[in-house]
Design a protein around this motif. Structure first.
Motif, short mmCIF file in Angstrom:
data_model
loop_
_atom_site.label_atom_id
_atom_site.label_comp_id
_atom_site.label_asym_id
_atom_site.label_seq_id
_atom_site.Cartn_x
_atom_site.Cartn_y
_atom_site.Cartn_z
N ARG A 25 30.74 53.95 50.84
CA ARG A 25 31.85 53.24 49.64
C ARG A 25 31.34 53.44 48.69
NH1 ARG A 25 31.07 46.97 49.61
NH2 ARG A 25 32.34 47.16 47.52
N ARG A 26 32.09 52.99 47.41
CA ARG A 26 31.87 53.19 46.17
C ARG A 26 31.80 51.81 45.62
NH1 ARG A 26 36.89 55.81 46.48
NH2 ARG A 26 36.27 57.90 46.17
N HIS A 27 31.37 51.57 44.54
CA HIS A 27 30.91 50.16 44.03
C HIS A 27 32.06 50.05 42.94
CE1 HIS A 27 29.36 46.51 42.76
NE2 HIS A 27 28.02 47.02 42.36
N THR A 28 32.97 49.30 42.92
CA THR A 28 34.08 48.95 41.86
C THR A 28 33.85 47.86 41.18
OG1 THR A 28 35.07 47.30 43.31
CG2 THR A 28 35.62 49.49 43.62
N GLY A 29 32.52 47.27 41.21
CA GLY A 29 31.97 46.00 40.28
C GLY A 29 32.28 44.62 41.17
N PRO A 36 32.01 43.43 44.84
CA PRO A 36 31.20 43.85 46.32
C PRO A 36 32.23 43.46 47.17
CG PRO A 36 29.83 42.00 45.09
CD PRO A 36 31.29 42.41 44.24
N GLY A 37 33.42 42.52 47.35
CA GLY A 37 34.42 42.19 48.22
C GLY A 37 35.49 43.26 48.34
N GLU A 38 35.49 44.21 47.22
CA GLU A 38 36.75 45.34 47.23
C GLU A 38 36.13 46.45 47.83
OE1 GLU A 38 39.21 47.68 43.84
OE2 GLU A 38 37.75 46.16 43.27
N ILE A 39 36.61 46.92 49.01
CA ILE A 39 35.99 47.83 49.45
C ILE A 39 36.73 49.42 49.43
CG2 ILE A 39 35.44 48.93 52.01
CD1 ILE A 39 34.20 46.02 51.04
N SER A 40 36.27 50.33 48.82
CA SER A 40 36.75 51.40 48.38
C SER A 40 36.01 52.38 49.32
CB SER A 40 36.63 51.53 46.96
OG SER A 40 37.39 52.65 46.74
N LEU A 41 36.76 52.85 50.05
CA LEU A 41 35.68 54.12 51.04
C LEU A 41 36.12 55.39 50.33
CD1 LEU A 41 36.49 52.78 54.70
CD2 LEU A 41 34.58 52.19 53.03
N VAL A 42 35.31 56.38 50.92
CA VAL A 42 35.40 57.84 50.23
C VAL A 42 36.05 58.74 51.36
CG1 VAL A 42 34.19 59.53 49.11
CG2 VAL A 42 33.55 57.19 48.92
N ARG A 43 37.20 59.38 50.98
CA ARG A 43 37.51 60.50 51.54
C ARG A 43 37.01 61.79 50.92
NH1 ARG A 43 42.07 59.64 54.49
NH2 ARG A 43 43.13 57.71 54.58
N ALA A 69 26.60 39.77 52.52
CA ALA A 69 26.07 40.98 53.26
C ALA A 69 26.56 42.24 52.45
CB ALA A 69 26.73 41.24 54.44
N LEU A 70 27.74 42.16 51.80
CA LEU A 70 28.20 43.23 51.09
C LEU A 70 27.45 43.28 50.01
CD1 LEU A 70 32.14 42.60 51.46
CD2 LEU A 70 30.81 44.46 52.31
N ALA A 71 27.27 42.10 49.07
CA ALA A 71 26.66 42.13 48.02
C ALA A 71 25.07 42.68 48.14
CB ALA A 71 26.42 40.90 47.14
N HIS A 72 24.48 42.25 49.36
CA HIS A 72 23.05 42.77 49.56
C HIS A 72 23.06 44.45 49.74
CE1 HIS A 72 19.55 43.21 52.18
NE2 HIS A 72 19.04 42.41 51.20
N ALA A 73 23.94 44.70 50.44
CA ALA A 73 24.15 46.15 50.76
C ALA A 73 24.26 47.21 49.35
CB ALA A 73 25.22 46.52 51.62
N LEU A 74 25.12 46.39 48.29
CA LEU A 74 25.06 47.03 47.05
C LEU A 74 23.64 46.98 46.46
CD1 LEU A 74 28.74 46.05 46.16
CD2 LEU A 74 27.61 48.34 46.88
#
Ligand code: FES
Length: 382
Positions: free
Chosen positions: A223-227, A229-236, A261-266
């Motif tokens: 996933r990319r980091h859009t700023g 953490p809750g906005e999930i932007s996956l990569v094709r 968990a999302l913030a921690h992963a980032l």
């Protein structure tokens, strides 16, 4: 000390041995051509209120150093240092104070100890006023008489500072320096207060990153980091142009909606990965590392962003030369040769993340890195 050209002949060894400390101090001054103009006792009348007050002030600084040192030590070990999201206002507030509290307590401790030493020197060490002729000793080393007289001089200064009979100051200084020393030792050791072999096969162990699957069929997306953490932007694959690079982090569906968990992963320092899409012509020149021949997906290669030198982020990718650059000490890694170092102090290749495309068309990690990432590691074999 002496140039050897001082007034009068040097005393014999027997004469030297027979001298007491006062005589040695005087002799040292004479040999060095030192004239003591003034050598006042800071407290000619002993036991006055002013002297006791000065003693209490010095003690107070040393006790403050001890107190702040102890607070530093306690905060280092017990303060809630783990990230708490904004949604947990209280938790986030206390977490955000961790670094400032460490800085303030350590700073106050060092400062108070220094002020205590300064005040003690000012109030209790005699401020001798002496005049000495300069000499270069004509390149000669120190002689026995010089050594003896300087030792006597130092011992005399220590005694005149009256430190020996000021037990309150001695104890508080020892306490302040001791607690501060404890904090200084605890600081590097504290990071090891964690069992490196605990939960050895999970993403929580030191041997794995957040790319480690929690169960065999788990899908870990890039996933990319859009700023947010809750906005999930996956990569094709088609998201990246040939010659392009993007930084990606792990995402698993089980964490969707879980802000912590999302913030921690980032935030986790060993998670960032550099996803590179080589140009088609460059892709043909690639030399793969033995045992990692299928880690790429077509022209897409994923390498850890943690430099194998001392762990800075290797955040620069030079498209024309296919080099990955670490700005810290200018190490360069060749993206066409399994990110092998080709310049600078790094000696190991960047670890490669095995990737592929999931049935839904998004890029995923096939599994975690197969070697520890970053700099030296005690069980590292490469
Ligand atoms: S940390 Fe990358 S070159 Fe030193």
């Amino acid at each position: 000390m002496s140039s050897g050209n001082g007034p009068g002949p040097d005393p014999t060894e027997e004469e030297l041995a027979a001298m007491d400390r006062d005589e040695l101090v005087k002799l040292g001054g004479k040999l060095d051509g030192v004239e003591i103009v003034d050598y006042p006792d800071p407290w000619p009348v002993k036991g006055t209120k002013a002297e006791k007050r000065a003693e209490r002030v010095v003690t107070m600084w040393f006790l403050l150093a001890a107190l702040a040192g102890a607070a530093f030590f306690v905060a280092l070990i017990w303060w809630p240092w783990q990230y708490e999201p904004y949604t947990n206002a209280d938790g986030h507030f206390w977490y955000s104070l961790y670094t400032p509290v460490l800085g303030v307590t350590l700073g106050v401790s060092v400062l108070a100890l220094s002020v205590g030493i300064l005040v003690y020197s000012k109030k209790f060490v005699p401020q001798e006023l002496a005049v000495q002729q300069r000499t270069d000793n004509q390149g000669q080393g120190s002689r026995e008489v010089d050594r003896k007289t300087i030792v006597a001089h130092l011992a005399d200064s220590g005694e005149r500072s009256t430190i020996a009979r000021r037990s309150m100051i001695k104890r508080s200084a020892g306490l302040g320096a001791g607690v501060l020393g404890l904090g200084a030792v605890a600081l590097p050791v504290a990071s090891f207060i964690k069992n490196p072999w605990a939960e050895a096969d999970t993403k929580y162990s030191l041997a794995h990153t957040g790319w480690q699957k929690e169960f065999p069929d788990e899908v870990v997306y890039l996933r990319r980091h859009t700023g947010d953490p809750g906005e999930i932007s996956l990569v094709r694959p088609e998201d990246l142009e040939a010659g392009g690079m993007e930084t990606v982090w792990p995402f698993r569906e089980s964490e969707r909606g879980d802000h912590t968990a999302l913030a921690h992963a980032l935030k986790r320092s060993d998670n960032p990965v550099m996803l590179i899409r080589l140009r088609a012509d460059d892709g043909k020149k690639v030399i793969k590392r033995k045992g990692q021949e299928d880690f790429n997906y077509g022209d897409y290669y994923a390498y850890t962003k943690i430099c194998s030198h001392v762990g800075c982020p290797t955040s620069l990718y030079e498209q024309q030369t296919n080099r990955i650059l670490c700005p810290c000490h200018q190490s360069q890694f060749d993206a066409l040769t399994y990110a092998k170092p080709i310049f600078g102090p790094a000696t190991r290749a960047l670890a490669q993340l095995p990737i592929t495309v999931h049935t839904d068309g998004y890029l995923i990690a096939r599994h975690d890195f197969i070697e520890p990432i970053g700099p030296g590691y005690w069980e590292r074999k490469s």
